[in-house]
Write a protein that holds these residues in place. Structure first.
Motif, PDB file in Angstrom:
ATOM      1  N   GLU A 394     -12.680  -4.793   2.901  1.00 27.08           N
ATOM      2  CA  GLU A 394     -11.563  -4.169   2.205  1.00 27.08           C
ATOM      3  C   GLU A 394     -10.852  -5.211   1.347  1.00 27.08           C
ATOM      4  OE1 GLU A 394      -9.056  -2.615   5.261  1.00 27.08           O
ATOM      5  OE2 GLU A 394      -8.178  -4.575   5.745  1.00 27.08           O
ATOM      6  N   ASN A 395     -10.447  -4.771   0.156  1.00 22.46           N
ATOM      7  CA  ASN A 395      -9.673  -5.616  -0.767  1.00 22.46           C
ATOM      8  C   ASN A 395     -10.330  -6.970  -1.029  1.00 22.46           C
ATOM      9  OD1 ASN A 395      -7.673  -3.594  -0.851  1.00 22.46           O
ATOM     10  ND2 ASN A 395      -6.675  -4.442   0.968  1.00 22.46           N
ATOM     11  N   GLY A 396     -11.648  -6.959  -1.196  1.00 19.51           N
ATOM     12  CA  GLY A 396     -12.340  -8.192  -1.508  1.00 19.51           C
ATOM     13  C   GLY A 396     -12.479  -9.153  -0.344  1.00 19.51           C
ATOM     14  N   ARG A 397     -12.202  -8.694   0.885  1.00 16.99           N
ATOM     15  CA  ARG A 397     -12.339  -9.536   2.074  1.00 16.99           C
ATOM     16  C   ARG A 397     -13.153  -8.795   3.133  1.00 16.99           C
ATOM     17  NH1 ARG A 397     -10.888 -14.495   0.758  1.00 16.99           N
ATOM     18  NH2 ARG A 397     -10.183 -15.032   2.861  1.00 16.99           N
TER      19      ARG A 397
END
Length: 475
Positions: A394-397
């Motif tokens: 999620e959210n690039g992580r």
């Protein structure tokens, strides 16, 4: 009771505002003292010009009206300016306008002491808003008098009644502004506002420069406190803050050198210990072959001690090498589910741990992730049960969580779990406690992958360890 945290930027601006407030109060009390001493000084400026102008206007207008209409026109002036207007004769008696009772301090100022020749009326051909510069000034006054105190202003007019009495115009107000005739507050407010804006424009870059640089120092100090000894403050200043930044840079360099030397010594010592421990194990094996049954128990205890020493030395070497992982490994594409399944097959082949993870791809250091996650799972199996492993992007992580329902860890120990050789009190037994380097190695492995790891207590009981990794595939 917690104290309210006010940033330095806010503190400086608050002191600036307080400084302006103090100056405003001093100015207010100065004006109040001036008003109490007398207000005639105001007649030399705009208030005097406005009083003279309205006197000229009334003189021109009333000289062309019958006296019967003067009271109505004065009433119109009352409503227009919010000030009470009255006409008094040269003896100080009111002859037109709303009834006004002048206090004793005002009465002497109402008597027109001009020579009789100068009291004769003039018939101006047009109204003027400002007295000509070469014209003699008409007697004027302005004062604060009465109980309750009111503001009084007057000017002698070139206007006479039918019985030949010369007149003076009197204006009375409850406030210093006098409807804008005595004192116009708006220019002063505008001047104060402009001064505030200009001062703020002058101060804000200076304040922002200081607070911004202090913020940079604070960020750098925080990173140094977390072991980032290569952190440097690049901004240069020629004041005390610049000297402080130089000191911080020097401190970081010295700490870095000290820590590198300490780690080198630790690694060298651990490496040197490997050979004598190996020779001792070989010698112990020879002794065991020649020992009697009575000696076997003591030799087994000695063998366990040597094995423990060998494992501890191995962990110290692994911890020392973990810092150089980015130099020794190359990032590669990794299927996270496959990696976790391999770790579980090695660490917990029969435990049946619960795994909830989708198809997540990473580009990271495979061996570092394997070692870091494996240590966490090994600890969870050693101390707890009902272990769950989840992962999501999620959210690039990518968030990987290993949670259990074990005895947990005291809150005060959570932040120290990843320190080298730290073990909570419940884990200090030799049979279960390990060396205290497993989670420290995990932290170095995860940080080598540009990630973070933290531990937190679960609601009820147990522990949850969360690993956060960047989720960016190469283009």
């Amino acid at each position: 009771m917690s104290r309210i945290r006010l940033p330095l930027y806010g503190k400086i601006l608050s002191w600036f505002a307080l400084n302006l407030a103090v100056l405003a109060l001093l100015f207010f009390f100065f004006l109040k003292a001036q008003f109490r001493l007398g207000l005639d000084w105001m007649l030399s400026g705009e208030p005097g010009d406005r009083i003279a102008a309205i006197g000229e206007t009334i003189t021109f207008e009333f000289s062309r009206l019958p006296e019967s209409e003067w009271p109505a026109r004065l009433s119109d002036y009352d409503q227009k300016h919010g000030v009470t207007f009255g006409l008094f004769n040269s003896r100080g008696e009111q002859v037109f306008g709303k009834s006004i009772t002048p206090p004793s301090e005002v009465m002497p100022r109402l008597i027109d002491r001009r020579p009789p020749g100068e009291q004769q009326p003039r018939r101006p051909q047009r109204p003027v808003s400002k007295r000509p510069a070469d014209a003699p000034p008409k007697p004027r006054f302005m004062m604060r008098a009465g109980d309750p105190a009111r503001y009084w202003a007057g000017v002698h007019l070139d206007l006479v009644t039918q019985d030949g009495s010369s007149l003076s115009l009197v204006m009375v107000s409850d406030t210093i502004s006098g409807g804008g005739l005595f004192f116009d507050l708006w220019p002063w407010l505008g001047l104060a506002g402009a001064a505030l804006v200009v001062s703020a424009l002058l101060w804000m870059p200076f304040v922002r420069g200081i607070t911004g640089f202090i913020g940079t120092l604070n960020t750098a100090a925080g990173r140094i406190a977390h072991g980032k000894f290569n952190e440097r403050i690049e901004k240069e200043r020629s004041d005390e803050l610049g000297e402080l930044s130089t000191s911080v840079n020097a401190m970081a360099a010295q700490l870095g050198d000290y820590m590198r030397e300490q780690k080198r010594i630790t690694a060298d010592v651990a490496h040197e210990l490997c050979s004598p421990i190996a020779r001792m194990q070989m010698a112990l094996g020879v002794v065991e072959q020649r020992s009697t049954p009575d000696q076997a128990t003591y030799l087994q205890k000695l063998d366990r001690e040597l094995q423990h020493m060998a494992k501890l030395v191995e962990e110290v070497l692994a911890f020392s090498k973990a810092e150089t992982i980015p130099d020794r490994e190359t990032p590669e594409d990794i299927n996270l589910r496959e990696l976790l399944q391999n770790i579980l097959a090695r660490e917990a082949p029969e435990n049946g741990l619960k795994l909830e993870i989708g198809d997540i791809q990473l580009h990271s250091l495979r061996n570092a992730l394997d070692r870091g996650i494996g240590n966490i799972i090994r600890n969870a199996i050693r101390y707890a049960k009902d272990i769950e492993i989840t992962a999501k992007a999620e959210n690039g992580r990518v968030l990987i969580q290993i949670a259990d329902r074990g005895p947990g860890v005291p809150e005060e120990a959570l932040n120290r779990l990843f320190e080298p050789f730290y073990r909570p009190e419940a884990a200090r037994g030799r049979t279960t406690g390990g060396s205290g380097l497993g989670l420290a190695i995990t932290k170095r492995c995860i940080e080598a992958c540009d990630g973070t790891v933290k531990a937190e207590s679960r609601k009820g009981d147990g522990l949850a360890v969360t690993i956060t990794l960047p989720h960016e595939m190469p283009s």
